[in-house]
Design an enzyme around this catalytic site. Sequence first.
Site, PDB file in Angstrom:
ATOM      1  N   ASP A  46       0.851  -1.188   0.000  1.00 27.94           N
ATOM      2  CA  ASP A  46       0.000   0.000   0.000  1.00 27.94           C
ATOM      3  C   ASP A  46       0.889   1.242   0.000  1.00 27.94           C
ATOM      4  O   ASP A  46       1.642   1.470   0.946  1.00 27.94           O
ATOM      5  CB  ASP A  46      -0.891  -0.012   1.241  1.00 27.94           C
ATOM      6  CG  ASP A  46      -2.034   0.976   1.157  1.00 27.94           C
ATOM      7  OD1 ASP A  46      -2.132   1.694   0.146  1.00 27.94           O
ATOM      8  OD2 ASP A  46      -2.841   1.036   2.106  1.00 27.94           O
ATOM      9  N   ASP A  47       0.834   2.035  -1.083  1.00 30.74           N
ATOM     10  CA  ASP A  47       1.614   3.274  -1.197  1.00 30.74           C
ATOM     11  C   ASP A  47       3.117   3.047  -1.290  1.00 30.74           C
ATOM     12  O   ASP A  47       3.907   3.939  -0.975  1.00 30.74           O
ATOM     13  CB  ASP A  47       1.345   4.215  -0.007  1.00 30.74           C
ATOM     14  CG  ASP A  47      -0.037   4.849  -0.061  1.00 30.74           C
ATOM     15  OD1 ASP A  47      -0.891   4.356  -0.821  1.00 30.74           O
ATOM     16  OD2 ASP A  47      -0.270   5.832   0.660  1.00 30.74           O
ATOM     17  N   CYS A  86      -5.989   4.622  -3.697  1.00 28.64           N
ATOM     18  CA  CYS A  86      -6.219   3.250  -3.236  1.00 28.64           C
ATOM     19  C   CYS A  86      -7.521   2.648  -3.760  1.00 28.64           C
ATOM     20  O   CYS A  86      -7.521   1.603  -4.412  1.00 28.64           O
ATOM     21  CB  CYS A  86      -6.240   3.213  -1.708  1.00 28.64           C
ATOM     22  SG  CYS A  86      -4.741   3.785  -0.903  1.00 28.64           S
ATOM     23  N   HIS A 147     -10.828  -1.837   1.564  1.00 24.45           N
ATOM     24  CA  HIS A 147     -11.028  -0.441   1.165  1.00 24.45           C
ATOM     25  C   HIS A 147     -11.990  -0.277  -0.006  1.00 24.45           C
ATOM     26  O   HIS A 147     -11.863   0.651  -0.805  1.00 24.45           O
ATOM     27  CB  HIS A 147      -9.681   0.223   0.841  1.00 24.45           C
ATOM     28  CG  HIS A 147      -9.691   1.702   1.108  1.00 24.45           C
ATOM     29  ND1 HIS A 147      -8.653   2.542   0.773  1.00 24.45           N
ATOM     30  CD2 HIS A 147     -10.639   2.503   1.686  1.00 24.45           C
ATOM     31  CE1 HIS A 147      -8.931   3.782   1.127  1.00 24.45           C
ATOM     32  NE2 HIS A 147     -10.134   3.777   1.689  1.00 24.45           N
ATOM     33  N   ASP A 353      -0.385  -0.711  -4.822  1.00 24.45           N
ATOM     34  CA  ASP A 353      -1.644  -0.223  -5.401  1.00 24.45           C
ATOM     35  C   ASP A 353      -1.448   1.079  -6.166  1.00 24.45           C
ATOM     36  O   ASP A 353      -2.219   1.405  -7.066  1.00 24.45           O
ATOM     37  CB  ASP A 353      -2.739  -0.084  -4.338  1.00 24.45           C
ATOM     38  CG  ASP A 353      -2.357   0.863  -3.204  1.00 24.45           C
ATOM     39  OD1 ASP A 353      -1.195   1.313  -3.140  1.00 24.45           O
ATOM     40  OD2 ASP A 353      -3.239   1.150  -2.364  1.00 24.45           O
TER      41      ASP A 353
END
Length: 592
Positions: A46-47, A86, A147, A353
């Site tokens: 993530d990121d 995201c 999410h 992502d």
Amino acid sequence: QADVLHTTLSLSLRKMRALCVLLLLLCGAQSQEDAPRPNIVLLMADDLGIGDLGCYGNKTLRTPSIDRLAKEGMKFTQHLAASPLCTPSRASFLTGRYSVRSGVASRDRSGVFLFTASSGGLPTSEMTFSKLLKNQGYATGLIGKWHLGLNCHNKTDFCHHPIRHGFDYFYGVTGTNLRDCKPGQGSVFTMVFRMTVFIPLQIIGVTILTLAMLNFLGLLHVPHSIFFCLLFLAATILSLFLCFLHYFRPLNCFLMRDYEIVQQPMLYDNLTQRLTAEATRFIQRNSDRPFLLFLSYLHVHTALFASRDFAGRSQHGAYGDAVEELDWSVGQVLNILDELGLTNNTLVYFTSDHGAHVEEVNMKGDVHGGSNGIYKEGSSVKRSWEIGIRVPGIFRWPGVIPAGQKTDAMTSNMDIFPTVVRLAGSPDPENRIIDGYDLMPLLQGETQSSEHEFLFHYCNAYLNAVRWQPPNSTSIWKAFYFTPNFSPEGANGCFSTHVCFCFGSFVTYHDPPLLFDISKDPRERSPLTPAIEPRFHEILRAMQAAVQRHNKTLRDVPNQLSLGNIFWKPWLQLCCPSSGLTCQCDRDRQRE
């Protein structure tokens, strides 16, 4: 009689040939059916920035497990997220479609879900690869971040829950890991607080002082009720603000196992270890059948965290610690595949992502974002600049994908959908457009180029850039129709708003569009002009024609990220049933 005999023999020979052909076809079909279908392990950070990994050039962060994947498989250097945010990126990943097709693309400021008690999410009408693989007999599990929504109309319908989208098992967070989830890490709502709390309180305070002064000087008679109303309004605003600060964490930051809350609020102690243990247990439980594991990490989204074994060990502070703990977890997954003898029959894919969000700065001024390598140095998630969408893409399948390979082919995270669906033996959905392409011919060396000629880059629901690699050409053209305005003035990012918005005064429109040749200018520093590129207008016309064809394929769908769908709805709020009004429990610890 001789003629009759000859005719009879000819007919017999033809029948025998037909029978032989039929038997060969049946044997071929049977061998395809008997061929073992691979296990699928999808690892998504993530990121995480593409420049954070050793196999992509980082010299100071230790990522031996991810580097091992690249050494034993194929590394993609032009692998692109379908969105730099995201929620829409993950929707595209799961469905193989641009997020505007499912309505998971915002037309307002917020491009992601911030509350678990929102009504928007990935529509149940969407076909995910997990649904199709489950229909083919795969065990399917999601560990970590979702999410993509939770409920629609009440807190028990779970219409957007991972299990409703084809996962047999879920353990993780239905929302995301926000600063607000970890005490002392600040808030993502700072700008909202300023506009709705601090400025109104200042105005009320100045108004009260002004009226009191005028009343004292006898210039204006102000009834006591006016002061009471203003004070009551200020007290109400302050009370709501304090309630938000107190209740946001337990109400929004919780862990679920399937449909049950098991930890509320979520605790960060050994969180990556717990997620990793869930992933390895899922593999062990399903080692005798084909399985799909989607391990969706909370690392390295803020709030940053790391266990005691990794805290303070890296050269890049809390962010580096999180990256190295992420790599450790990847290693644990690879180890369990080795131990169970599943390595050679498992396709492993690692990605992020979207690009690193380098605008992440904590209250002390420490940078909590990662590195996007050479791409638009100093920028953050600037929508469709390369730094927002160019991500790691690593595939490993020993004996099927040649080891130690690299490709510059233009690919997307939407390509995972058709790739794994076909590997599982599932037919492609016929009632919808799939924007991704099967990557196996590229991975196995049957071709050196991608089936993508054009890719369309969205800033939320707004098309802001197009990418084109003409057939038999080494050039990769990229045209921007608008770009975000950095703030404050002179900065290299949208620091005042935390992310860049996609409309109105927040962007600058370009006519003609900004044109780059990404193959020669990957940092997007030198826009081309007709004087520099003689085919300038010809290239833009070809790209505009592709946009028009693409637009004709779009249909109006409900906006899942509308203001009405992203706001907090108390009747959708989940709370541990045994915790009274506190919304606090730790059932995982009680089971130990």
